[in-house]
Design a protein around this motif. Structure first.
Motif, PDB file in Angstrom:
ATOM      1  N   ILE A 170      45.500  50.968  38.763  1.00  0.00           N
ATOM      2  CA  ILE A 170      44.933  51.801  37.711  1.00  0.00           C
ATOM      3  C   ILE A 170      43.442  51.931  37.996  1.00  0.00           C
ATOM      4  CG2 ILE A 170      44.599  52.074  35.234  1.00  0.00           C
ATOM      5  CD1 ILE A 170      47.544  52.031  36.252  1.00  0.00           C
ATOM      6  N   GLU A 171      42.989  53.140  38.172  1.00  0.00           N
ATOM      7  CA  GLU A 171      41.577  53.369  38.461  1.00  0.00           C
ATOM      8  C   GLU A 171      40.967  54.194  37.352  1.00  0.00           C
ATOM      9  OE1 GLU A 171      41.669  55.374  42.197  1.00  0.00           O
ATOM     10  OE2 GLU A 171      42.057  53.548  43.325  1.00  0.00           O
ATOM     11  N   VAL A 172      39.845  53.726  36.866  1.00  0.00           N
ATOM     12  CA  VAL A 172      39.077  54.478  35.887  1.00  0.00           C
ATOM     13  C   VAL A 172      37.859  54.990  36.649  1.00  0.00           C
ATOM     14  CG1 VAL A 172      37.827  54.390  33.711  1.00  0.00           C
ATOM     15  CG2 VAL A 172      39.908  53.016  34.007  1.00  0.00           C
ATOM     16  N   LYS A 173      37.770  56.292  36.793  1.00  0.00           N
ATOM     17  CA  LYS A 173      36.770  56.905  37.667  1.00  0.00           C
ATOM     18  C   LYS A 173      35.368  56.338  37.456  1.00  0.00           C
ATOM     19  CE  LYS A 173      34.811  61.392  38.831  1.00  0.00           C
ATOM     20  NZ  LYS A 173      34.777  62.807  38.487  1.00  0.00           N
ATOM     21  N   GLU A 174      34.974  56.169  36.205  1.00  0.00           N
ATOM     22  CA  GLU A 174      33.598  55.744  35.920  1.00  0.00           C
ATOM     23  C   GLU A 174      33.302  54.297  36.352  1.00  0.00           C
ATOM     24  OE1 GLU A 174      34.649  59.143  33.333  1.00  0.00           O
ATOM     25  OE2 GLU A 174      35.654  57.299  33.900  1.00  0.00           O
ATOM     26  N   ILE A 175      34.332  53.482  36.545  1.00  0.00           N
ATOM     27  CA  ILE A 175      34.088  52.068  36.891  1.00  0.00           C
ATOM     28  C   ILE A 175      34.935  51.585  38.058  1.00  0.00           C
ATOM     29  CG2 ILE A 175      33.343  51.397  34.568  1.00  0.00           C
ATOM     30  CD1 ILE A 175      36.205  50.211  34.223  1.00  0.00           C
ATOM     31  N   GLN A 176      35.616  52.469  38.766  1.00  0.00           N
ATOM     32  CA  GLN A 176      36.579  52.037  39.769  1.00  0.00           C
ATOM     33  C   GLN A 176      35.967  51.246  40.928  1.00  0.00           C
ATOM     34  OE1 GLN A 176      38.621  55.353  41.510  1.00  0.00           O
ATOM     35  NE2 GLN A 176      36.750  56.520  41.835  1.00  0.00           N
ATOM     36  N   TYR A 177      34.662  51.352  41.135  1.00  0.00           N
ATOM     37  CA  TYR A 177      34.036  50.611  42.228  1.00  0.00           C
ATOM     38  C   TYR A 177      33.153  49.462  41.745  1.00  0.00           C
ATOM     39  CZ  TYR A 177      35.864  54.470  44.914  1.00  0.00           C
ATOM     40  OH  TYR A 177      36.701  55.394  45.470  1.00  0.00           O
ATOM     41  N   GLU A 226      36.617  41.832  45.308  1.00  0.00           N
ATOM     42  CA  GLU A 226      37.569  42.853  44.876  1.00  0.00           C
ATOM     43  C   GLU A 226      36.979  43.685  43.739  1.00  0.00           C
ATOM     44  OE1 GLU A 226      41.013  40.633  43.808  1.00  0.00           O
ATOM     45  OE2 GLU A 226      41.699  40.491  45.878  1.00  0.00           O
ATOM     46  N   TYR A 227      37.602  44.847  43.523  1.00  0.00           N
ATOM     47  CA  TYR A 227      37.167  45.709  42.436  1.00  0.00           C
ATOM     48  C   TYR A 227      37.795  45.257  41.124  1.00  0.00           C
ATOM     49  CZ  TYR A 227      35.423  48.826  46.051  1.00  0.00           C
ATOM     50  OH  TYR A 227      34.739  49.348  47.120  1.00  0.00           O
ATOM     51  N   VAL A 228      37.085  45.512  40.053  1.00  0.00           N
ATOM     52  CA  VAL A 228      37.526  45.086  38.727  1.00  0.00           C
ATOM     53  C   VAL A 228      38.786  45.858  38.319  1.00  0.00           C
ATOM     54  CG1 VAL A 228      36.108  46.722  37.412  1.00  0.00           C
ATOM     55  CG2 VAL A 228      36.647  44.508  36.439  1.00  0.00           C
ATOM     56  N   GLU A 229      39.657  45.177  37.550  1.00  0.00           N
ATOM     57  CA  GLU A 229      40.900  45.764  37.057  1.00  0.00           C
ATOM     58  C   GLU A 229      40.984  45.521  35.560  1.00  0.00           C
ATOM     59  OE1 GLU A 229      44.487  44.808  39.554  1.00  0.00           O
ATOM     60  OE2 GLU A 229      43.121  43.286  40.341  1.00  0.00           O
ATOM     61  N   ASP A 230      42.080  45.969  34.965  1.00  0.00           N
ATOM     62  CA  ASP A 230      42.332  45.627  33.567  1.00  0.00           C
ATOM     63  C   ASP A 230      42.298  44.112  33.422  1.00  0.00           C
ATOM     64  OD1 ASP A 230      43.255  47.961  31.742  1.00  0.00           O
ATOM     65  OD2 ASP A 230      44.212  48.365  33.672  1.00  0.00           O
ATOM     66  N   TYR A 231      41.688  43.627  32.341  1.00  0.00           N
ATOM     67  CA  TYR A 231      41.631  42.191  32.088  1.00  0.00           C
ATOM     68  C   TYR A 231      43.053  41.625  32.010  1.00  0.00           C
ATOM     69  CZ  TYR A 231      41.160  37.794  29.637  1.00  0.00           C
ATOM     70  OH  TYR A 231      41.259  36.468  29.295  1.00  0.00           O
ATOM     71  N   GLY A 232      43.281  40.532  32.726  1.00  0.00           N
ATOM     72  CA  GLY A 232      44.576  39.870  32.695  1.00  0.00           C
ATOM     73  C   GLY A 232      45.536  40.332  33.772  1.00  0.00           C
ATOM     74  N   TYR A 233      45.073  41.226  34.654  1.00  0.00           N
ATOM     75  CA  TYR A 233      45.927  41.715  35.728  1.00  0.00           C
ATOM     76  C   TYR A 233      45.254  41.486  37.071  1.00  0.00           C
ATOM     77  CZ  TYR A 233      48.781  43.964  32.231  1.00  0.00           C
ATOM     78  OH  TYR A 233      49.609  44.181  31.171  1.00  0.00           O
ATOM     79  N   SER A 234      46.077  41.267  38.078  1.00  0.00           N
ATOM     80  CA  SER A 234      45.581  41.132  39.440  1.00  0.00           C
ATOM     81  C   SER A 234      46.556  41.848  40.363  1.00  0.00           C
ATOM     82  CB  SER A 234      45.477  39.656  39.825  1.00  0.00           C
ATOM     83  OG  SER A 234      45.030  39.543  41.165  1.00  0.00           O
ATOM     84  N   HIS A 235      46.089  42.882  41.034  1.00  0.00           N
ATOM     85  CA  HIS A 235      46.909  43.672  41.954  1.00  0.00           C
ATOM     86  C   HIS A 235      48.166  44.218  41.275  1.00  0.00           C
ATOM     87  CE1 HIS A 235      44.285  42.370  45.185  1.00  0.00           C
ATOM     88  NE2 HIS A 235      44.377  41.162  44.687  1.00  0.00           N
ATOM     89  N   GLY A 236      48.040  44.641  40.035  1.00  0.00           N
ATOM     90  CA  GLY A 236      49.143  45.257  39.325  1.00  0.00           C
ATOM     91  C   GLY A 236      50.088  44.302  38.618  1.00  0.00           C
ATOM     92  N   SER A 237      49.872  43.003  38.759  1.00  0.00           N
ATOM     93  CA  SER A 237      50.733  42.021  38.092  1.00  0.00           C
ATOM     94  C   SER A 237      49.938  41.266  37.043  1.00  0.00           C
ATOM     95  CB  SER A 237      51.289  41.015  39.102  1.00  0.00           C
ATOM     96  OG  SER A 237      52.123  41.667  40.016  1.00  0.00           O
ATOM     97  N   GLN A 238      50.584  40.953  35.940  1.00  0.00           N
ATOM     98  CA  GLN A 238      49.918  40.217  34.874  1.00  0.00           C
ATOM     99  C   GLN A 238      49.796  38.750  35.260  1.00  0.00           C
ATOM    100  OE1 GLN A 238      51.729  40.713  31.046  1.00  0.00           O
ATOM    101  NE2 GLN A 238      49.839  40.219  29.990  1.00  0.00           N
TER     102      GLN A 238
END
Length: 141
Positions: free
Chosen positions: A68-75, A83-95
């Motif tokens: 999941i990439e949010v354009k304004e913060i994807q980098y 690594e780049y930041v992701e949704d809190y509580g997830y790592s590489h698409g897994s919770q």
């Protein structure tokens, strides 16, 4: 999942607030981390929960296509690591389930809130409940 970009806008009179959370375990055994639903934003007499409309990785049918990439913060990088930041509580698409000791195992990510356009950081607080016992509150700058 279809590798296309989509635009999601807040409701009229609202805006999105991104809270970046970094939690690490400085103990010696694994612990349960605080979940995103225990992290609330308080502003002008109202508590705000994470945006439930936001697509989360574990809702995807095919996990190979879940970044999941949010354009304004994807980098934006994570606080500890390259690594780049992701949704809190997830790592590489897994919770993530447990928080293991050490900064290299930190849970680092963003939580999205839909808040009033009038929100200003100087009048906003973030509260995290840890294991249902302890609570921490931060005033945004």
């Amino acid at each position: 999942m279809d590798n296309k970009y989509y635009i999601q806008l807040p409701k009229e009179g609202k805006k999105y607030l991104f809270i970046f959370v970094n939690v690490y375990n400085n103990g010696t055994t694994r612990v349960w981390p605080p979940t995103s639903d225990t992290i609330r934003v308080y502003y002008d007499g109202t508590w705000y929960s994470p945006d439930t409309v936001h697509f989360l990785p574990n809702k995807a049918y095919d996990r190979r296509e879940t970044p999941i990439e949010v354009k304004e913060i994807q980098y934006y990088p994570k606080l500890f690591g390259s690594e780049y930041v992701e949704d809190y509580g997830y790592s590489h698409g897994s919770q993530t389930a447990f928080l293991y000791p050490g900064k290299s195992n930190a849970i680092d990510g963003y939580i999205i809130y839909e808040v009033p356009v009038s929100l200003t950081p100087d009048k906003t607080y973030v509260r995290i409940a840890f294991n249902g016992k302890d609570t921490a509150v931060w005033k945004l700058g």
